[in-house]
Scaffold this active site. Sequence first.
Site, mmCIF file in Angstrom:
data_model
loop_
_atom_site.group_PDB
_atom_site.id
_atom_site.type_symbol
_atom_site.label_atom_id
_atom_site.label_comp_id
_atom_site.label_asym_id
_atom_site.label_seq_id
_atom_site.Cartn_x
_atom_site.Cartn_y
_atom_site.Cartn_z
ATOM 1 C CE LYS A 4 -11.192 -8.194 1.799
ATOM 2 N NZ LYS A 4 -10.187 -7.238 1.308
ATOM 3 N NE ARG A 27 -2.808 -7.934 -4.259
ATOM 4 C CZ ARG A 27 -3.555 -8.079 -3.175
ATOM 5 N NH1 ARG A 27 -2.986 -8.239 -2.005
ATOM 6 N NH2 ARG A 27 -4.860 -8.092 -3.254
ATOM 7 C CG HIS A 67 -1.927 -1.012 1.356
ATOM 8 N ND1 HIS A 67 -2.182 -1.707 2.514
ATOM 9 C CD2 HIS A 67 -2.804 -1.483 0.435
ATOM 10 C CE1 HIS A 67 -3.170 -2.563 2.310
ATOM 11 N NE2 HIS A 67 -3.562 -2.456 1.057
ATOM 12 C CB SER A 105 -4.602 -6.338 4.395
ATOM 13 O OG SER A 105 -4.025 -5.112 4.062
HETATM 14 O O1 PNS Z 1 -9.150 -3.125 0.603
HETATM 15 P P1 PNS Z 1 -10.513 -3.529 0.111
HETATM 16 O O2 PNS Z 1 -11.156 -4.491 1.062
HETATM 17 O O3 PNS Z 1 -10.477 -4.031 -1.288
HETATM 18 O O4 PNS Z 1 -11.388 -2.184 0.133
HETATM 19 C C1 PNS Z 1 -12.642 -2.238 -0.368
HETATM 20 C C2 PNS Z 1 -13.347 -0.885 -0.395
HETATM 21 C C3 PNS Z 1 -13.741 -0.409 0.990
HETATM 22 C C4 PNS Z 1 -12.464 0.150 -1.060
HETATM 23 C C5 PNS Z 1 -14.578 -1.200 -1.277
HETATM 24 O O5 PNS Z 1 -15.318 -2.209 -0.669
HETATM 25 C C6 PNS Z 1 -15.414 0.001 -1.562
HETATM 26 O O6 PNS Z 1 -15.098 0.782 -2.435
HETATM 27 N N1 PNS Z 1 -16.499 0.147 -0.808
HETATM 28 C C7 PNS Z 1 -17.389 1.270 -0.951
HETATM 29 C C8 PNS Z 1 -18.772 0.815 -1.379
HETATM 30 C C9 PNS Z 1 -18.944 0.955 -2.870
HETATM 31 O O7 PNS Z 1 -18.754 1.996 -3.453
HETATM 32 N N2 PNS Z 1 -19.290 -0.203 -3.482
HETATM 33 C C10 PNS Z 1 -19.532 -0.272 -4.884
HETATM 34 C C11 PNS Z 1 -18.268 -0.418 -5.678
HETATM 35 S S1 PNS Z 1 -18.694 -0.658 -7.338
#
Ligand code: PNS
Length: 163
Positions: free
Chosen positions: A40, A89, A16, A126
């Site tokens: 999660k 990745r 990150h 993570s």
């Molecule tokens: O590190 P992660 O778990 O991949 O993070 C995920 C996160 C929080 C960035 C993702 O779940 C997110 O963007 N959530 C916001 C909700 C949202 O906009 N969902 C629709 C995406 S198309």
Amino acid sequence: MRAVFPGSFDPVTLGHVDIVRRASALFDEVIVAVGSNAAKAPLFDLDQRLALLRAATEDIDRVVVEPFEGLLVDYCTARQASVVVKGIRGPGDAEYELQMAQLNAQLTGLETVWLPTSPQWAYVSSSRVREIALLGGDVSGFVPAGVAGVIAAAAAKRRSGDV
Ligand code: PNS
């Protein structure tokens, strides 16, 4: 141009930090937006994740770390950010992230820029760091200096049933 680098960062990894550093060289400002992934179970609460990220990125210019909730597109509109940055990745990330990028583009025209993960961090996630820590392993090679001790303490507390 202001970019948003969203994630759950549970916890922040050296992968990150590498993406934040490279994004800060490409954009005028990078907002690291700390959200929660409903799928999660977190090891760290939001305040802890924010504190670890701020410590890990304090030497990088034009970076702010903020919490976010709700839809990413709404947060980006509110913060006047027109682009999302994601580290990729490999094909697994690309498959998952392509759908999110396309949905976000369809919703508000929000663009997504992918940065290929630097090879030395391609295997770091993570969720694996959490798994190693919870099983008592040493995660200091995968996370910023100062974070490993906090992770080990949180994992030990979790293992002992305190949390
Ligand atoms: O590190 P992660 O778990 O991949 O993070 C995920 C996160 C929080 C960035 C993702 O779940 C997110 O963007 N959530 C916001 C909700 C949202 O906009 N969902 C629709 C995406 S198309």
